[in-house]
Design a protein around this motif. Sequence first.
Motif, PDB file in Angstrom:
ATOM      1  N   UNK A  30       0.827  -1.213   0.000  1.00 43.04           N
ATOM      2  CA  UNK A  30       0.000   0.000   0.000  1.00 43.04           C
ATOM      3  C   UNK A  30       0.863   1.266   0.000  1.00 43.04           C
ATOM      4  N   UNK A  31       0.400   2.303  -0.683  1.00 46.01           N
ATOM      5  CA  UNK A  31       1.195   3.530  -0.742  1.00 46.01           C
ATOM      6  C   UNK A  31       1.126   4.361   0.541  1.00 46.01           C
ATOM      7  N   UNK A  32       2.086   5.251   0.681  1.00 48.72           N
ATOM      8  CA  UNK A  32       2.087   6.285   1.719  1.00 48.72           C
ATOM      9  C   UNK A  32       1.542   7.562   1.092  1.00 48.72           C
ATOM     10  N   UNK A  33       0.624   8.224   1.735  1.00 48.39           N
ATOM     11  CA  UNK A  33       0.183   9.541   1.276  1.00 48.39           C
ATOM     12  C   UNK A  33       0.639  10.601   2.273  1.00 48.39           C
ATOM     13  N   UNK A  34       0.901  11.787   1.750  1.00 49.04           N
ATOM     14  CA  UNK A  34       1.237  12.924   2.610  1.00 49.04           C
ATOM     15  C   UNK A  34       0.423  14.124   2.146  1.00 49.04           C
ATOM     16  N   UNK A  35       0.233  15.092   3.024  1.00 50.11           N
ATOM     17  CA  UNK A  35      -0.518  16.294   2.658  1.00 50.11           C
ATOM     18  C   UNK A  35       0.006  17.474   3.463  1.00 50.11           C
ATOM     19  N   UNK A  36       0.453  18.500   2.742  1.00 41.52           N
ATOM     20  CA  UNK A  36       0.988  19.694   3.413  1.00 41.52           C
ATOM     21  C   UNK A  36      -0.032  20.288   4.379  1.00 41.52           C
ATOM     22  N   UNK A  37      -1.302  20.256   3.989  1.00 39.36           N
ATOM     23  CA  UNK A  37      -2.337  20.854   4.832  1.00 39.36           C
ATOM     24  C   UNK A  37      -2.385  20.165   6.197  1.00 39.36           C
ATOM     25  N   UNK A  49       0.012   5.515   6.109  1.00 39.73           N
ATOM     26  CA  UNK A  49       0.144   4.189   5.493  1.00 39.73           C
ATOM     27  C   UNK A  49      -1.265   3.675   5.225  1.00 39.73           C
ATOM     28  N   UNK A  50      -1.633   3.629   3.951  1.00 35.83           N
ATOM     29  CA  UNK A  50      -3.043   3.482   3.573  1.00 35.83           C
ATOM     30  C   UNK A  50      -3.464   2.028   3.424  1.00 35.83           C
ATOM     31  N   UNK A 168       5.003  -2.743   9.195  1.00 39.14           N
ATOM     32  CA  UNK A 168       6.177  -1.981   9.641  1.00 39.14           C
ATOM     33  C   UNK A 168       7.341  -2.127   8.674  1.00 39.14           C
ATOM     34  N   UNK A 169       7.540  -3.325   8.150  1.00 37.88           N
ATOM     35  CA  UNK A 169       8.663  -3.530   7.220  1.00 37.88           C
ATOM     36  C   UNK A 169       8.500  -2.618   6.007  1.00 37.88           C
ATOM     37  N   UNK A 170       7.290  -2.588   5.455  1.00 39.26           N
ATOM     38  CA  UNK A 170       7.036  -1.706   4.298  1.00 39.26           C
ATOM     39  C   UNK A 170       7.166  -0.236   4.685  1.00 39.26           C
ATOM     40  N   UNK A 171       6.519   0.097   5.792  1.00 34.70           N
ATOM     41  CA  UNK A 171       6.460   1.507   6.213  1.00 34.70           C
ATOM     42  C   UNK A 171       7.861   2.086   6.415  1.00 34.70           C
ATOM     43  N   UNK A 172       8.743   1.313   7.061  1.00 32.01           N
ATOM     44  CA  UNK A 172      10.084   1.833   7.342  1.00 32.01           C
ATOM     45  C   UNK A 172      10.981   1.811   6.107  1.00 32.01           C
TER      46      UNK A 172
ATOM     47  N   UNK B  30       1.595  10.627  -8.262  1.00 27.22           N
ATOM     48  CA  UNK B  30       0.427   9.944  -7.686  1.00 27.22           C
ATOM     49  C   UNK B  30       0.481   8.439  -7.951  1.00 27.22           C
ATOM     50  N   UNK B  31      -0.007   7.650  -6.994  1.00 25.67           N
ATOM     51  CA  UNK B  31       0.051   6.194  -7.172  1.00 25.67           C
ATOM     52  C   UNK B  31      -1.026   5.675  -8.128  1.00 25.67           C
ATOM     53  N   UNK B  32      -0.808   4.466  -8.612  1.00 26.76           N
ATOM     54  CA  UNK B  32      -1.793   3.688  -9.363  1.00 26.76           C
ATOM     55  C   UNK B  32      -2.460   2.728  -8.385  1.00 26.76           C
ATOM     56  N   UNK B  33      -3.776   2.670  -8.377  1.00 28.13           N
ATOM     57  CA  UNK B  33      -4.474   1.650  -7.593  1.00 28.13           C
ATOM     58  C   UNK B  33      -5.127   0.650  -8.540  1.00 28.13           C
TER      59      UNK B  33
END
Lengths: 330, 330
Positions: A30-37, A49-50, A168-172, B30-33
Amino acid sequence: MESESGDKYAADLSSIREAQMRISSYIHRTPILTAETLNSISGRKLYFKCECFQKGGAFKFRGACNAVFSLDDSQAAKGVVTHSSGNHAAALALAAQLRGIPAYIVIPRNAPNCKVENVIRYGGQIIWSEANMQSREEVATKVLQDTDAVLIHPYNDRRVISGQGSISLELLEQAPNLDTIVVPISGGGLISGVALAAKSINPSIRVFAAEPKGADDAAQSKEAGKIIKLSQTNTIADGLRASLGDLTWPVVRDLVDDIITVEDKEIVEAMRLCYEILKIAVEPSGAIGLAAILSNNFKQDPISKDCRHIGIIISGGNVDLSVLWDSLNK
Amino acid sequence: MESESGDKYAADLSSIREAQMRISSYIHRTPILTAETLNSISGRKLYFKCECFQKGGAFKFRGACNAVFSLDDSQAAKGVVTHSSGNHAAALALAAQLRGIPAYIVIPRNAPNCKVENVIRYGGQIIWSEANMQSREEVATKVLQDTDAVLIHPYNDRRVISGQGSISLELLEQAPNLDTIVVPISGGGLISGVALAAKSINPSIRVFAAEPKGADDAAQSKEAGKIIKLSQTNTIADGLRASLGDLTWPVVRDLVDDIITVEDKEIVEAMRLCYEILKIAVEPSGAIGLAAILSNNFKQDPISKDCRHIGIIISGGNVDLSVLWDSLNK
C-alpha cells in the motif's frame, strides 16, 4: 526480542519477515500519502500508510493470509473458522478463497452491512451469532466441532500478529526517517506486529496506540498492569471494541509507549479530514490515528514535542456510505 | 507530432518532458491503484491513476504549476489571473503561492463550496462572476486591465496542456503494458496533454474521452468536424461543463479515438464504486472514466474488445460531503 519477564513474545522480526515473504504475492504494497495541509494543522510531518487500499479494504488481510498459507495441506483442506465484527472475517474469507478452502465466518448481528457484504463477496459461509463475545465464541466452538476446521483468531494468534507486522517492514522502507508510529488498538494484533517489527529495526522509535474513550480497555489495562475487560463499549469505531488477548497484552504492556484516547467526535472530524484532504475513504477505526495526533491528549503529552516524523496507520476503509448515495441520487 | 492539416499541435513530447522536469519537485507522483473486484466487474485489467491525491485535489496543479514556473521574473511579479469553476483556480492559487506571487481568481457564483475553500486555503484573491462563460471572461478581462497580471487559461494554453501531459509520462512508467487510456473531457486540456504524450511514446495506444451526456459538446464536435458550443449544460459533473478551445480541438479531432458519453446516474454509480471498492474520494468528474468503461456505450463499441489493460485517470477528488458528516454527527 524477549519480554520483561524473560519470555519470548508471540512473534519476532524473523517470523514477521517470513510472513512478508509468504504473503507478498497476494497482498497490495500500500502507498504512503502525505498532505501539506495536514502537516500544517498538526505541526509535524505525517506519513499515512493506507491499509484502506489493502485487499478486502483493511490491514486484516495480511494476518489472515499469513495464517491460511501457513497451514499444511491436510489442515487447510478442512477449512478455517473465525468470529469477527467484519474486517478479519472478509480477510479470512478472501485468503481461504485464494487457497481454495472453505471459510466459516461467525458474525454478530450488529456488524455493519458493508462488512458482511465483503464476506459474501469473497465466498465466506456466514453463521450468525448474538452481538456479544460469549455468543460469538460459543457459536464458533460449535462450528469447529461440526467441521474440524482450524480456528484463526482475529488477533490472539502468532501467525496473524506476524502478518500484521509486515506493515512496519514496508512503512520503514517507504519512510525510513520516522521517529513515531501511531496505531489503532483493539485486540492488539495490529499494534503487536507493528511494534515488534518497528522496535526490532529501530529500538528508539516510539509506538503509540490510539483508542476510543468509549472502549478504553487497553488504556485501563496499561494503567492497572493487567488485562482489563469492559462489560460494554460505546464508540462509533466498530472495529475497536475487542479486548486484549494473552499473546498481545505482553507486547502492549512492554513496547507500546503510550495510549492516546479520543472522543468519537474527534474520530468523525479525523474521518472528515481524511476524505476532504487526503481523498481517501476511511472507516472510523481507520481515522483514529489522525484523531489521536490532533487531540489535546497528545499535544499535552511531554513526549509529543519530540515526535516530528509520524507514521499513521490508516487501518481500513470499510464504511457504509448509503446516506451519501441516497443524497446524490435525489 | 504534426496535425493532419500539417500544423504543429500546441504541445509535444519535448514540451511535456520539460514540464515534467520543471514541476517534479512541486507535484505528487500519484500512485496507481488496482482492484480485483473492478477487474472482475469490467472484464479487463484497470489501472487507476489517482490524481485525486494530487496537490489541490486534482490534476490541474500540474498545468498551473508549469505555467506559473514558466514565467520570467518580471512577468511573474505582477501575478496571474484565471476564471474557473474551481480546480484550476485552487491549483493556480497554490502554484502562485509557491512562487510567492499574487493569484486573482474569477469564480462563478455556482461553484461548489469545497472548491472555493481550496482557493482561499492557498491564498488566492477571489473575484466573483455570474455563472456563465461571458460574465467569467468579462470579469477576468477587467482584472487583467487593473493588475497587468498574466492570464493563465484553464486549458487553452500550451504550458497548461504540457503540464497535464506529465500524467502520461508517469502512467506509462507505472503501467507500461497499457493498451488504452480513458480520460475525462471538458475543455480538452487534460486529454490533449495525455494523448500527445501517450501517442508519441506508443502510437498504437488508444485514448478515449469520457463525457457527460448533458454536456456532450466534444462528442458533437467530433461528429460535426468542428467545435460545437452548447448554450447550456446539465450534469452533476461540475468540472466537465466547458467547451473545447482552438488549441485543444485539433488534438481531440485527430488523436482521441472515440468519445464515450454517460448518463449522470452512471457517474454516481461509478463514484460509489470508487468509494466502496477503491476507497478513494472522487468528484463526479473524477469518476467518469470508470463510468465510461462500465457503460453499454463502451461495451457495444467494437474496439472495446481489444482494450485489455486500461488506464483510467481519476482526475480529482474535490467533492462536498457535508451530507455525510451531518449524518455521522447525529
